[in-house]
Write an enzyme that holds these catalytic residues in place. Structure first.
Site, PDB file in Angstrom:
ATOM      1  N   ASN A   1      64.616  20.602 -42.810  1.00  0.00           N
ATOM      2  CA  ASN A   1      64.464  19.259 -42.238  1.00  0.00           C
ATOM      3  C   ASN A   1      64.862  18.173 -43.242  1.00  0.00           C
ATOM      4  OD1 ASN A   1      63.233  19.872 -39.594  1.00  0.00           O
ATOM      5  ND2 ASN A   1      61.622  20.778 -40.850  1.00  0.00           N
TER       6      ASN A   1
ATOM      7  N   ASP B   1      60.377  17.338 -50.923  1.00  0.00           N
ATOM      8  CA  ASP B   1      58.973  17.278 -50.497  1.00  0.00           C
ATOM      9  C   ASP B   1      58.048  17.306 -51.714  1.00  0.00           C
ATOM     10  OD1 ASP B   1      59.302  17.418 -47.585  1.00  0.00           O
ATOM     11  OD2 ASP B   1      60.040  19.443 -47.945  1.00  0.00           O
TER      12      ASP B   1
ATOM     13  N   ASP C   1      57.982  19.671 -58.146  1.00  0.00           N
ATOM     14  CA  ASP C   1      56.514  19.615 -58.115  1.00  0.00           C
ATOM     15  C   ASP C   1      55.905  20.985 -57.815  1.00  0.00           C
ATOM     16  OD1 ASP C   1      57.314  19.725 -55.370  1.00  0.00           O
ATOM     17  OD2 ASP C   1      55.308  19.060 -54.825  1.00  0.00           O
TER      18      ASP C   1
ATOM     19  N   SER D   1      63.787  22.847 -47.641  1.00  0.00           N
ATOM     20  CA  SER D   1      63.539  22.452 -46.248  1.00  0.00           C
ATOM     21  C   SER D   1      64.797  22.422 -45.397  1.00  0.00           C
ATOM     22  CB  SER D   1      62.882  21.073 -46.222  1.00  0.00           C
ATOM     23  OG  SER D   1      62.757  20.628 -44.882  1.00  0.00           O
TER      24      SER D   1
ATOM     25  N   ARG E   1      59.656  28.098 -44.797  1.00  0.00           N
ATOM     26  CA  ARG E   1      58.750  28.112 -43.632  1.00  0.00           C
ATOM     27  C   ARG E   1      58.262  29.529 -43.336  1.00  0.00           C
ATOM     28  NH1 ARG E   1      61.972  25.887 -38.865  1.00  0.00           N
ATOM     29  NH2 ARG E   1      62.448  24.364 -40.477  1.00  0.00           N
TER      30      ARG E   1
ATOM     31  N   ASP F   1      63.998  17.825 -56.189  1.00  0.00           N
ATOM     32  CA  ASP F   1      63.314  18.416 -55.045  1.00  0.00           C
ATOM     33  C   ASP F   1      62.919  17.254 -54.139  1.00  0.00           C
ATOM     34  OD1 ASP F   1      61.763  20.300 -53.480  1.00  0.00           O
ATOM     35  OD2 ASP F   1      59.997  19.361 -54.400  1.00  0.00           O
TER      36      ASP F   1
ATOM     37  N   GLY G   1      57.321  24.259 -51.943  1.00  0.00           N
ATOM     38  CA  GLY G   1      58.609  24.832 -52.344  1.00  0.00           C
ATOM     39  C   GLY G   1      58.966  26.127 -51.636  1.00  0.00           C
TER      40      GLY G   1
END
Ligand code: BG6
Ligand code: MG
Length: 214
Positions: A119, A12, A171, A117, A50, A10, A47
C-alpha cells in the site's frame, strides 16, 4: 564509509505513523479468531509482510487455518486497513520529516522509499510525499519481504547506486537485518535502535541530518 549519495527510508513507522491503523485492522481479525492481540504483539509485525504478520498472529494461539482461509483473512485485514488509509492526508506527516527530506535533497542526495508494504504508493500519494522521492521500492516489486534485503537492493538499483553508497533509515528489527545483510549502513529509530546491527542510533528522523553533514 565514504560520503553517502543516497538515503533509503522505510515508510511505516518512519515517515508516517500507520502503526495504529495496522493495529486496529489486525485487532479486528484477531478478535474474530478469538486470539488475544496487544500493542506489543503489533510491534512484532513492524517491517514484516502481511502474510508473515498473519502467521505471527495465528502462532499466538489461533485455530488451524488453511492456506485458502489465510488468503481470505489477509485480504479482509487489507480491506479494513485501506478504509482507514482513506483518512490519511498531508497533515499526517510531521513537518520535521518533510523538511528533512527537502534538506537532504538540497544537499544533493538521492532519496528512495524501501517498504514491505503493498500500500506504499497509496500512502505516499495521500500524504503528498511521493514527490519528495526519486524512487519507490515496495511490496509490489519484491518476491521476498524484510528481513531479506531485496527491497533495499531494488531501491539502490532504482537510484543507480551501490548499497555501500546508500544509507537506510528503519524502525524495525527486520529492516535493520535486511539493511545489514544487503551491505547498507543503517540508522535505527525507536525499537530498532537496540538492534546490534544498527550503524547509528537516532531518536527522530531529523537526526539523520547531523550524521549526513555537507
Ligand atoms: C510494513 C509494516 O511497512 O508493511 C508492516 O511495517 C506491514 O506492519 C507491511 O505488515 C506490509 O504492509 P501491507 O500494507 O502490504 O499490508
Ligand atoms: Mg517500519
Amino acid at each position: 564509509m565514504s560520503d553517502p549519495r543516497g538515503v533509503i527510508f522505510d515508510l511505516d513507522g518512519v515517515l508516517i505513523h500507520t502503526d495504529e491503523l495496522h493495529f486496529h485492522a489486525w485487532s479486528q481479525i484477531a478478535k474474530r479468531l478469538g486470539i488475544p492481540f496487544t500493542r506489543e504483539d503489533n510491534d512484532r509485525l513492524r517491517g514484516v509482510s502481511r502474510e508473515d504478520s498473519l502467521d505471527i498472529i495465528l502462532a499466538l494461539g489461533g485455530p488451524e487455518v488453511s492456506a485458502t482461509e489465510k488468503a481470505v483473512l489477509a485480504d479482509e485485514k487489507n480491506a479494513i486497513y485501506r478504509r482507514l488509509l482513506g483518512q490519511l492526508s498531508p497533515a499526517d506527516v510531521d513537518p520535521a520529516v518533510r523538511e528533512t527530506l527537502a534538506e537532504l535533497r538540497r544537499r544533493g542526495l538521492r532519496l528512495a522509499v524501501g517498504s514491505s508494504s503493498k500500500n506504499a504508493k497509496m500512502i505516499l500519494e495521500r500524504t503528498g510525499l511521493r514527490e519528495s522521492f526519486d524512487a519507490v521500492s515496495d511490496g509490489e516489486n519484491v518476491t521476498r519481504s524484510k528481513p531479506d534485503p531485496e527491497v533495499f537492493l531494488m531501491a539502490a538499483q532504482f537510484l543507480a547506486l551501490q548499497p555501500a553508497q546508500c544509507v537506510v533509515v528503519e524502525d524495525a528489527g527486520a529492516g535493520i537485518a535486511a539493511a545489514h545483510d544487503g551491505g547498507f549502513p543503517c540508522f535505527g529509530l525507536g525499537d530498532a535502535a537496540q538492534h546490534p546491527d544498527v550503524t547509528w542510533r537516532i531518536d527522530k528522523v531529523e537526526d539523520v541530518l547531523e550524521h549526513l553533514a555537507v
